[in-house]
Design a protein around this motif. Structure first.
Motif, PDB file in Angstrom:
ATOM      1  N   LYS A  18       0.833  -1.195   0.000  1.00 30.70           N
ATOM      2  CA  LYS A  18       0.000   0.000   0.000  1.00 30.70           C
ATOM      3  C   LYS A  18       0.866   1.242   0.000  1.00 30.70           C
ATOM      4  CE  LYS A  18      -4.503  -0.983   1.692  1.00 30.70           C
ATOM      5  NZ  LYS A  18      -5.474  -0.863   2.745  1.00 30.70           N
ATOM      6  N   ARG A  19       0.540   2.155  -0.882  1.00 28.59           N
ATOM      7  CA  ARG A  19       1.193   3.455  -0.921  1.00 28.59           C
ATOM      8  C   ARG A  19       0.537   4.368   0.114  1.00 28.59           C
ATOM      9  NH1 ARG A  19       3.969   5.278  -5.613  1.00 28.59           N
ATOM     10  NH2 ARG A  19       4.487   3.538  -6.954  1.00 28.59           N
ATOM     11  N   PRO A  20       1.160   5.494   0.443  1.00 25.57           N
ATOM     12  CA  PRO A  20       0.558   6.406   1.430  1.00 25.57           C
ATOM     13  C   PRO A  20      -0.819   6.927   1.029  1.00 25.57           C
ATOM     14  CG  PRO A  20       2.861   6.953   1.089  1.00 25.57           C
ATOM     15  CD  PRO A  20       2.518   5.903   0.086  1.00 25.57           C
ATOM     16  N   ASN A  21      -1.137   6.995  -0.283  1.00 27.76           N
ATOM     17  CA  ASN A  21      -2.457   7.483  -0.714  1.00 27.76           C
ATOM     18  C   ASN A  21      -3.526   6.396  -0.702  1.00 27.76           C
ATOM     19  OD1 ASN A  21      -1.746   5.981  -2.938  1.00 27.76           O
ATOM     20  ND2 ASN A  21      -1.836   7.671  -4.392  1.00 27.76           N
ATOM     21  N   GLY A  22      -3.163   5.159  -0.311  1.00 27.24           N
ATOM     22  CA  GLY A  22      -4.130   4.076  -0.191  1.00 27.24           C
ATOM     23  C   GLY A  22      -4.169   3.116  -1.371  1.00 27.24           C
ATOM     24  N   THR A  23      -3.552   3.462  -2.490  1.00 27.60           N
ATOM     25  CA  THR A  23      -3.527   2.548  -3.626  1.00 27.60           C
ATOM     26  C   THR A  23      -2.489   1.452  -3.399  1.00 27.60           C
ATOM     27  OG1 THR A  23      -1.904   3.871  -4.825  1.00 27.60           O
ATOM     28  CG2 THR A  23      -4.220   4.348  -5.243  1.00 27.60           C
ATOM     29  N   GLU A  24      -2.665   0.338  -4.081  1.00 29.68           N
ATOM     30  CA  GLU A  24      -1.728  -0.770  -3.965  1.00 29.68           C
ATOM     31  C   GLU A  24      -0.863  -0.866  -5.215  1.00 29.68           C
ATOM     32  OE1 GLU A  24      -3.726  -4.154  -1.161  1.00 29.68           O
ATOM     33  OE2 GLU A  24      -4.098  -4.283  -3.309  1.00 29.68           O
ATOM     34  N   THR A  25       0.391  -1.230  -5.006  1.00 34.32           N
ATOM     35  CA  THR A  25       1.318  -1.480  -6.098  1.00 34.32           C
ATOM     36  C   THR A  25       1.624  -2.967  -6.107  1.00 34.32           C
ATOM     37  OG1 THR A  25       2.275   0.717  -5.817  1.00 34.32           O
ATOM     38  CG2 THR A  25       3.545  -0.875  -7.096  1.00 34.32           C
ATOM     39  N   ARG A  26       1.496  -3.585  -7.286  1.00 33.04           N
ATOM     40  CA  ARG A  26       1.728  -5.033  -7.409  1.00 33.04           C
ATOM     41  C   ARG A  26       3.160  -5.294  -7.850  1.00 33.04           C
ATOM     42  NH1 ARG A  26       1.798  -8.485 -11.716  1.00 33.04           N
ATOM     43  NH2 ARG A  26       1.455 -10.662 -11.175  1.00 33.04           N
ATOM     44  N   PHE A  27       3.921  -5.938  -6.997  1.00 34.92           N
ATOM     45  CA  PHE A  27       5.283  -6.350  -7.289  1.00 34.92           C
ATOM     46  C   PHE A  27       5.280  -7.849  -7.601  1.00 34.92           C
ATOM     47  CE2 PHE A  27       5.843  -2.572  -4.790  1.00 34.92           C
ATOM     48  CZ  PHE A  27       7.001  -1.986  -5.271  1.00 34.92           C
ATOM     49  N   VAL A  28       6.191  -8.284  -8.453  1.00 32.73           N
ATOM     50  CA  VAL A  28       6.358  -9.705  -8.756  1.00 32.73           C
ATOM     51  C   VAL A  28       7.471 -10.235  -7.854  1.00 32.73           C
ATOM     52  CG1 VAL A  28       6.977 -11.397 -10.514  1.00 32.73           C
ATOM     53  CG2 VAL A  28       5.627  -9.389 -11.136  1.00 32.73           C
ATOM     54  N   ILE A  29       7.165 -11.274  -7.076  1.00 32.65           N
ATOM     55  CA  ILE A  29       8.139 -11.832  -6.134  1.00 32.65           C
ATOM     56  C   ILE A  29       9.173 -12.639  -6.906  1.00 32.65           C
ATOM     57  CG2 ILE A  29       8.470 -13.381  -4.178  1.00 32.65           C
ATOM     58  CD1 ILE A  29       5.625 -12.644  -3.285  1.00 32.65           C
ATOM     59  N   LEU A  30      10.440 -12.306  -6.684  1.00 32.21           N
ATOM     60  CA  LEU A  30      11.543 -13.001  -7.336  1.00 32.21           C
ATOM     61  C   LEU A  30      12.187 -14.028  -6.417  1.00 32.21           C
ATOM     62  CD1 LEU A  30      13.300  -9.923  -8.969  1.00 32.21           C
ATOM     63  CD2 LEU A  30      11.680 -11.503 -10.035  1.00 32.21           C
ATOM     64  N   LYS A  31      12.214 -13.723  -5.123  1.00 25.95           N
ATOM     65  CA  LYS A  31      12.946 -14.579  -4.190  1.00 25.95           C
ATOM     66  C   LYS A  31      12.322 -14.492  -2.807  1.00 25.95           C
ATOM     67  CE  LYS A  31      17.720 -15.170  -2.634  1.00 25.95           C
ATOM     68  NZ  LYS A  31      19.062 -14.576  -2.680  1.00 25.95           N
ATOM     69  N   ARG A  32      12.256 -15.633  -2.141  1.00 28.74           N
ATOM     70  CA  ARG A  32      11.799 -15.714  -0.752  1.00 28.74           C
ATOM     71  C   ARG A  32      12.925 -16.316   0.067  1.00 28.74           C
ATOM     72  NH1 ARG A  32       5.593 -16.602  -0.814  1.00 28.74           N
ATOM     73  NH2 ARG A  32       5.139 -16.273  -3.004  1.00 28.74           N
ATOM     74  N   THR A  33      13.306 -15.642   1.138  1.00 31.02           N
ATOM     75  CA  THR A  33      14.403 -16.096   1.977  1.00 31.02           C
ATOM     76  C   THR A  33      13.926 -16.143   3.423  1.00 31.02           C
ATOM     77  OG1 THR A  33      15.912 -14.928   0.510  1.00 31.02           O
ATOM     78  CG2 THR A  33      16.814 -15.691   2.584  1.00 31.02           C
ATOM     79  N   ALA A  34      14.176 -17.269   4.089  1.00 29.75           N
ATOM     80  CA  ALA A  34      13.834 -17.390   5.511  1.00 29.75           C
ATOM     81  C   ALA A  34      14.868 -16.622   6.324  1.00 29.75           C
ATOM     82  CB  ALA A  34      13.812 -18.846   5.929  1.00 29.75           C
ATOM     83  N   VAL A  35      14.395 -15.878   7.327  1.00 26.52           N
ATOM     84  CA  VAL A  35      15.278 -15.116   8.188  1.00 26.52           C
ATOM     85  C   VAL A  35      15.825 -16.047   9.250  1.00 26.52           C
ATOM     86  CG1 VAL A  35      15.429 -13.169   9.779  1.00 26.52           C
ATOM     87  CG2 VAL A  35      13.952 -13.020   7.786  1.00 26.52           C
ATOM     88  N   SER A  36      17.148 -16.068   9.402  1.00 31.35           N
ATOM     89  CA  SER A  36      17.753 -16.944  10.404  1.00 31.35           C
ATOM     90  C   SER A  36      17.585 -16.359  11.796  1.00 31.35           C
ATOM     91  CB  SER A  36      19.245 -17.151  10.105  1.00 31.35           C
ATOM     92  OG  SER A  36      19.947 -15.934  10.262  1.00 31.35           O
ATOM     93  N   ALA A  37      17.817 -17.170  12.830  1.00 30.41           N
ATOM     94  CA  ALA A  37      17.643 -16.733  14.216  1.00 30.41           C
ATOM     95  C   ALA A  37      18.631 -15.629  14.574  1.00 30.41           C
ATOM     96  CB  ALA A  37      17.825 -17.929  15.152  1.00 30.41           C
ATOM     97  N   GLU A  38      19.820 -15.629  13.966  1.00 28.45           N
ATOM     98  CA  GLU A  38      20.824 -14.612  14.259  1.00 28.45           C
ATOM     99  C   GLU A  38      20.393 -13.250  13.748  1.00 28.45           C
ATOM    100  OE1 GLU A  38      24.360 -16.004  12.446  1.00 28.45           O
ATOM    101  OE2 GLU A  38      24.484 -17.796  13.685  1.00 28.45           O
ATOM    102  N   LYS A  39      19.732 -13.200  12.602  1.00 28.57           N
ATOM    103  CA  LYS A  39      19.299 -11.927  12.016  1.00 28.57           C
ATOM    104  C   LYS A  39      18.103 -11.342  12.725  1.00 28.57           C
ATOM    105  CE  LYS A  39      21.108 -12.820   7.435  1.00 28.57           C
ATOM    106  NZ  LYS A  39      20.763 -12.945   6.008  1.00 28.57           N
ATOM    107  N   LYS A  40      17.344 -12.156  13.448  1.00 32.30           N
ATOM    108  CA  LYS A  40      16.158 -11.671  14.149  1.00 32.30           C
ATOM    109  C   LYS A  40      16.544 -10.741  15.298  1.00 32.30           C
ATOM    110  CE  LYS A  40      13.232 -15.653  13.245  1.00 32.30           C
ATOM    111  NZ  LYS A  40      12.502 -16.754  13.856  1.00 32.30           N
ATOM    112  N   LEU A  41      17.659 -10.992  15.914  1.00 35.31           N
ATOM    113  CA  LEU A  41      18.073 -10.184  17.057  1.00 35.31           C
ATOM    114  C   LEU A  41      18.584  -8.877  16.616  1.00 35.31           C
ATOM    115  CD1 LEU A  41      20.077 -12.914  18.956  1.00 35.31           C
ATOM    116  CD2 LEU A  41      17.725 -12.230  19.325  1.00 35.31           C
TER     117      LEU A  41
END
Length: 126
Positions: free
Chosen positions: A103-126
């Motif tokens: 969602k943009r600040p004016n309320g409209t949505e922008t559609r992005f195409v997902i290229l990559k999904r990466t799981a966040v490791s426990a070390e990066k969460k901290l």
């Protein structure tokens, strides 16, 4: 034989849930948002390519325990990303299949195409 199929389906469903992102609207944190350009051949003159630079937007957001990297090709050359989309800013968004809707600040949505999904490791969460 049936037992093997049931076990295989159970393991498959558990594996897909580990990498799944909630499909409803949720708060996401921007990791990176930038405008880039790529070259495109528009014509050939005497075996020489004539290039044109086309802008596109690349964004990476953190949705739960997953970082989604996606891109968007704007409909006009003068379209830009919202200036508020800086690393660490939270935005509302949703995921549907290979699409990321932010969602943009004016309320409209922008559609992005997902290229990559990466799981966040426990070390990066901290």
């Amino acid at each position: 034989m049936r037992r093997r199929w049931l076990v295989a389906l159970l393991l498959l469903s558990l594996g897909t849930r580990l990498y799944a992102v909630e499909s409803g609207e949720q708060t996401m944190t921007i990791v990176r948002a930038e405008q880039k350009e790529r070259d495109r051949v528009v014509a050939w003159v005497n075996d020489t390519p004539i290039y044109q630079e086309d802008p596109y937007f690349e964004v990476a957001v953190r949705a739960g325990d997953t970082v989604l990297e996606a891109e968007y090709e704007p409909s006009s050359r003068w379209e830009s990303l919202p200036v508020f989309w800086k690393p660490g800013v939270q935005v509302q968004g949703r995921v549907r299949g290979h699409s990321l809707f932010l969602k943009r600040p004016n309320g409209t949505e922008t559609r992005f195409v997902i290229l990559k999904r990466t799981a966040v490791s426990a070390e990066k969460k901290l």
